[in-house]
Design an enzyme around this catalytic site. Sequence first.
Site, mmCIF file in Angstrom:
data_model
loop_
_atom_site.group_PDB
_atom_site.id
_atom_site.type_symbol
_atom_site.label_atom_id
_atom_site.label_comp_id
_atom_site.label_asym_id
_atom_site.label_seq_id
_atom_site.Cartn_x
_atom_site.Cartn_y
_atom_site.Cartn_z
ATOM 1 N N THR A 12 0.820 -1.226 0.000
ATOM 2 C CA THR A 12 0.000 0.000 0.000
ATOM 3 C C THR A 12 0.841 1.257 0.000
ATOM 4 O O THR A 12 0.492 2.258 -0.625
ATOM 5 C CB THR A 12 -0.895 0.015 1.272
ATOM 6 O OG1 THR A 12 -1.768 -1.092 1.191
ATOM 7 C CG2 THR A 12 -1.705 1.282 1.390
ATOM 8 N N SER A 56 0.430 -9.841 -0.764
ATOM 9 C CA SER A 56 -0.328 -11.095 -0.791
ATOM 10 C C SER A 56 0.262 -12.052 -1.826
ATOM 11 O O SER A 56 -0.013 -13.250 -1.801
ATOM 12 C CB SER A 56 -1.795 -10.822 -1.133
ATOM 13 O OG SER A 56 -2.277 -9.832 -0.277
ATOM 14 N N ASP A 87 0.189 -6.945 4.737
ATOM 15 C CA ASP A 87 -0.549 -8.214 4.807
ATOM 16 C C ASP A 87 0.327 -9.416 5.153
ATOM 17 O O ASP A 87 -0.069 -10.264 5.951
ATOM 18 C CB ASP A 87 -1.290 -8.477 3.482
ATOM 19 C CG ASP A 87 -2.487 -7.560 3.306
ATOM 20 O OD1 ASP A 87 -2.865 -6.885 4.287
ATOM 21 O OD2 ASP A 87 -3.041 -7.511 2.196
ATOM 22 N N GLN A 266 -4.191 -21.500 18.433
ATOM 23 C CA GLN A 266 -4.980 -20.516 17.679
ATOM 24 C C GLN A 266 -5.141 -19.220 18.472
ATOM 25 O O GLN A 266 -5.569 -18.205 17.929
ATOM 26 C CB GLN A 266 -6.364 -21.083 17.353
ATOM 27 C CG GLN A 266 -6.320 -22.212 16.354
ATOM 28 C CD GLN A 266 -7.681 -22.838 16.094
ATOM 29 O OE1 GLN A 266 -8.722 -22.255 16.386
ATOM 30 N NE2 GLN A 266 -7.669 -24.034 15.554
ATOM 31 N N CYS A 267 -4.842 -19.262 19.782
ATOM 32 C CA CYS A 267 -4.948 -18.046 20.599
ATOM 33 C C CYS A 267 -3.839 -17.084 20.212
ATOM 34 O O CYS A 267 -2.722 -17.501 19.894
ATOM 35 C CB CYS A 267 -4.795 -18.364 22.082
ATOM 36 S SG CYS A 267 -6.124 -19.354 22.727
HETATM 37 N N1 ASP Z 1 -2.486 -5.512 0.332
HETATM 38 C C1 ASP Z 1 -1.433 -4.642 0.800
HETATM 39 C C2 ASP Z 1 -0.133 -5.447 0.845
HETATM 40 O O1 ASP Z 1 0.062 -6.203 1.761
HETATM 41 C C3 ASP Z 1 -1.753 -4.100 2.151
HETATM 42 C C4 ASP Z 1 -0.674 -3.217 2.735
HETATM 43 O O2 ASP Z 1 0.281 -2.845 2.114
HETATM 44 O O3 ASP Z 1 -0.789 -2.844 3.898
HETATM 45 O O4 ASP Z 1 0.674 -5.353 -0.046
#
Ligand code: ASP
Length: 330
Positions: A12, A56, A87, A266-267
């Site tokens: 982002t 991602s 992410d 999982q906690c």
């Molecule tokens: N989808 C974006 C990524 O992980 C979210 C971010 O940058 O915070 O590249």
Amino acid sequence: MKNILLIYTGGTIGMIQKNNSLSPFNFDELKSALPEIQDCGSVVSHTKLSSPIDSSNMNIKQWVELANCIKENYKKYDGFVILHGSDTMAYTASMLSFMFENIDKSVILTGSQLPIGIKRTDAKENIITAIEIAGNSFVKEVCVYFEYQLYRGNRVVKVNADNFDAFQSPNYPVLAQAGVKIKYKKQYINTTSKLDLNVHLNISDDVSILKLFPSIKKETVSAILNSSSGIILETFGSGNATTQDWFIEELNRAIQNKKTIVNISQCLSGSVNQGHYQTSKLLKKVGVISGHDMTTEAALTKLMFLQGLKLNHSDIKQKIEANLRGEISI
Ligand code: ASP
């Protein structure tokens, strides 16, 4: 003046709006949106991944490219700042911590929740402070810096998709807090490294995560166990799982076939304690390894790293439970 290398991977922080969604743009535009970089007390050079991505899409290829980039520039720079999407930042930070053995410089990952071109962006503070921390040369480990907090890289988890404070380190204290001054918590930081740097570039993708839930089917368990040699078993509470015969038999068969199964809770906080409840005694008995208080991100990348070293099953087991880079509290 310290020399810092800023490595842009995408995320982002460097995205623009195209056709109603955000996608990465080029690094020079990022630099012109952040002129403060030229005047932040360090000489900042920059480079980028061959193709910047939304994190991602992060995978082993990019981790190796990133590690090679730091390795090749290691002597030339005093510290490194990696601009990365939030992410999968916790995965990359954990992975790099294992790839860099005996690191004696700062590698700080940062990113933002809002793109740099947006007025209320959190990107500027994150980048400028990450550069200052990397230039300080005090922190000798892989870290994440986000929203005024410096975290150990292999202890963080992304916990919020909307807020600026997107990360937490549930089982390890923050390493520093940035206010008027940056307050380092020296007792929690790795500040020395006496041995030579060793960069590990062989990473295995022969891993899976099996997240348990009430009423999980035998077919699901069996398909995931059959899919890989290393499995992170995400259990309930302090490491508990169903005691149904078929489930224990599936785990037992997998372990007899030399698969490594690591128990992670999982906690968000706390630790696996196999044997504390009846529902985890059988896991221990069949040879499931306790991941103690590791995050899923740290356990998964640790397994990818250890399998990449081509160790035998019992060495992998022994090293999973050992503290290699501060990722586990034992
Ligand atoms: N989808 C974006 C990524 O992980 C979210 C971010 O940058 O915070 O590249």
